[in-house]
Design a protein around this motif. Structure first.
Motif, mmCIF file in Angstrom:
data_model
loop_
_atom_site.group_PDB
_atom_site.id
_atom_site.type_symbol
_atom_site.label_atom_id
_atom_site.label_comp_id
_atom_site.label_asym_id
_atom_site.label_seq_id
_atom_site.Cartn_x
_atom_site.Cartn_y
_atom_site.Cartn_z
ATOM 1 N N ILE A 63 0.839 -1.199 0.000
ATOM 2 C CA ILE A 63 0.000 0.000 0.000
ATOM 3 C C ILE A 63 0.873 1.247 0.000
ATOM 4 O O ILE A 63 0.600 2.210 -0.729
ATOM 5 C CB ILE A 63 -0.960 -0.008 1.209
ATOM 6 C CG1 ILE A 63 -1.983 -1.142 1.049
ATOM 7 C CG2 ILE A 63 -1.676 1.337 1.344
ATOM 8 C CD1 ILE A 63 -2.862 -1.358 2.263
ATOM 9 N N THR A 64 1.953 1.241 0.784
ATOM 10 C CA THR A 64 2.874 2.381 0.823
ATOM 11 C C THR A 64 3.503 2.614 -0.539
ATOM 12 O O THR A 64 3.595 3.757 -1.008
ATOM 13 C CB THR A 64 3.961 2.155 1.892
ATOM 14 O OG1 THR A 64 3.321 2.000 3.166
ATOM 15 C CG2 THR A 64 4.941 3.301 1.961
ATOM 16 N N GLU A 65 3.920 1.542 -1.220
ATOM 17 C CA GLU A 65 4.498 1.675 -2.562
ATOM 18 C C GLU A 65 3.478 2.250 -3.541
ATOM 19 O O GLU A 65 3.798 3.133 -4.340
ATOM 20 C CB GLU A 65 4.995 0.316 -3.059
ATOM 21 C CG GLU A 65 6.247 -0.162 -2.366
ATOM 22 C CD GLU A 65 6.614 -1.610 -2.720
ATOM 23 O OE1 GLU A 65 5.977 -2.187 -3.632
ATOM 24 O OE2 GLU A 65 7.531 -2.145 -2.083
ATOM 25 N N LYS A 66 2.239 1.766 -3.455
ATOM 26 C CA LYS A 66 1.195 2.278 -4.339
ATOM 27 C C LYS A 66 0.930 3.761 -4.075
ATOM 28 O O LYS A 66 0.737 4.545 -4.999
ATOM 29 C CB LYS A 66 -0.094 1.470 -4.178
ATOM 30 C CG LYS A 66 -0.010 0.074 -4.773
ATOM 31 C CD LYS A 66 -1.313 -0.668 -4.611
ATOM 32 C CE LYS A 66 -1.235 -2.076 -5.101
ATOM 33 N NZ LYS A 66 -1.217 -2.228 -6.537
ATOM 34 N N SER A 107 -4.471 -4.080 6.967
ATOM 35 C CA SER A 107 -3.755 -2.805 6.999
ATOM 36 C C SER A 107 -4.668 -1.630 7.333
ATOM 37 O O SER A 107 -4.458 -0.519 6.857
ATOM 38 C CB SER A 107 -3.081 -2.555 5.648
ATOM 39 O OG SER A 107 -2.149 -3.563 5.371
ATOM 40 N N LEU A 108 -5.660 -1.855 8.151
ATOM 41 C CA LEU A 108 -6.615 -0.783 8.451
ATOM 42 C C LEU A 108 -5.973 0.401 9.170
ATOM 43 O O LEU A 108 -6.402 1.535 8.998
ATOM 44 C CB LEU A 108 -7.799 -1.325 9.243
ATOM 45 C CG LEU A 108 -8.770 -2.185 8.431
ATOM 46 C CD1 LEU A 108 -9.897 -2.704 9.314
ATOM 47 C CD2 LEU A 108 -9.329 -1.426 7.257
ATOM 48 N N SER A 109 -4.919 0.157 9.956
ATOM 49 C CA SER A 109 -4.264 1.289 10.631
ATOM 50 C C SER A 109 -3.578 2.196 9.609
ATOM 51 O O SER A 109 -3.637 3.427 9.720
ATOM 52 C CB SER A 109 -3.282 0.809 11.691
ATOM 53 O OG SER A 109 -2.277 0.019 11.102
ATOM 54 N N LEU A 110 -2.943 1.610 8.599
ATOM 55 C CA LEU A 110 -2.307 2.413 7.543
ATOM 56 C C LEU A 110 -3.380 3.137 6.721
ATOM 57 O O LEU A 110 -3.225 4.324 6.402
ATOM 58 C CB LEU A 110 -1.442 1.546 6.637
ATOM 59 C CG LEU A 110 -0.778 2.256 5.450
ATOM 60 C CD1 LEU A 110 0.098 3.410 5.915
ATOM 61 C CD2 LEU A 110 0.017 1.269 4.613
ATOM 62 N N LEU A 111 -4.455 2.460 6.387
ATOM 63 C CA LEU A 111 -5.534 3.100 5.629
ATOM 64 C C LEU A 111 -6.163 4.238 6.423
ATOM 65 O O LEU A 111 -6.515 5.277 5.867
ATOM 66 C CB LEU A 111 -6.582 2.063 5.221
ATOM 67 C CG LEU A 111 -6.117 1.054 4.168
ATOM 68 C CD1 LEU A 111 -7.159 -0.041 3.981
ATOM 69 C CD2 LEU A 111 -5.803 1.726 2.856
ATOM 70 N N ASN A 126 2.873 6.263 6.317
ATOM 71 C CA ASN A 126 4.165 6.049 6.988
ATOM 72 C C ASN A 126 4.921 7.365 7.151
ATOM 73 O O ASN A 126 6.128 7.442 6.951
ATOM 74 C CB ASN A 126 5.015 5.019 6.249
ATOM 75 C CG ASN A 126 4.458 3.622 6.384
ATOM 76 O OD1 ASN A 126 3.734 3.324 7.335
ATOM 77 N ND2 ASN A 126 4.784 2.756 5.456
ATOM 78 N N GLY A 127 4.199 8.412 7.472
ATOM 79 C CA GLY A 127 4.804 9.712 7.729
ATOM 80 C C GLY A 127 4.995 10.585 6.503
ATOM 81 O O GLY A 127 5.276 11.772 6.634
#
Length: 184
Positions: A119-122, A152-156, A166-167
């Protein structure tokens, strides 16, 4: 003669009256019936769009208006509904209506196997696309489909609420939309 043509269209195509209202409310530059210069007609977008003859109902019309206001205000949007009820189609056709028939900006299909790293890469890719000349004075809609199917709900949540991943900060012209199925 033109008035007769419009009456025929409104009786044959139920989307016609809602497109007319959308055009008026959203100040869309597209003509309802005729392609003019580089602008596709709103009816041709519905007829030839990737959603194959999408019909705008009164319910979908109301959803579209509310969605546009939230998206323009940069409020994250989450649409909830049963599988197959038309959440993705609604977003795709709304984007096409607002962007002269252009396909939806960016879709991220979420599934149980997707990781935070993917998800971060996308999102890094989407940030780069948002910086490109194509989106210099436009909004890039990023649509997360099936957001409740991954771990990955926390990242979403960070992406939707804080507009970071991620900052890393999201570009200002990115608009976030998500779709999920109801919990059982």
């Amino acid at each position: 003669m033109q008035a007769v043509h419009k009456v025929i269209n409104s009786s044959i195509n139920p989307s016609y009256k809602y497109l007319k209202r959308l055009k008026d409310i959203l100040h869309l530059p597209n003509d309802l019936e005729k392609d003019i210069d580089d602008k596709k007609s709103l009816l041709s977008i519905l007829e030839k769009g990737s959603t194959d003859n999408y019909v705008i109902t009164e319910d979908n019309y109301k959803k579209m208006v509310l969605l546009v206001y939230r998206i323009k205000a940069n409020v994250p949007v989450i649409i909830m509904g049963e599988t197959g009820c038309g959440k993705t189609s609604l977003i795709k056709i709304l984007y096409q209506i607002l962007n002269n028939g252009e396909e939806l900006g960016e879709i991220i299909n979420i599934n149980p196997a997707i990781t935070d790293k993917q998800i971060t890469e996308k999102m890094r890719e989407k940030n780069e696309i948002a910086k490109s000349d194509k989106y210099k004075n436009k909004e890039l809609w990023v649509f997360f489909d099936e957001i409740n199917t991954c771990l990955s709900l926390s990242l979403l949540t960070e992406i939707f609420i804080n507009r970071t991943f991620n900052g890393e900060k999201l570009e200002d012209n990115i608009r976030l939309i998500g779709a999920c199925n109801p919990y059982r």
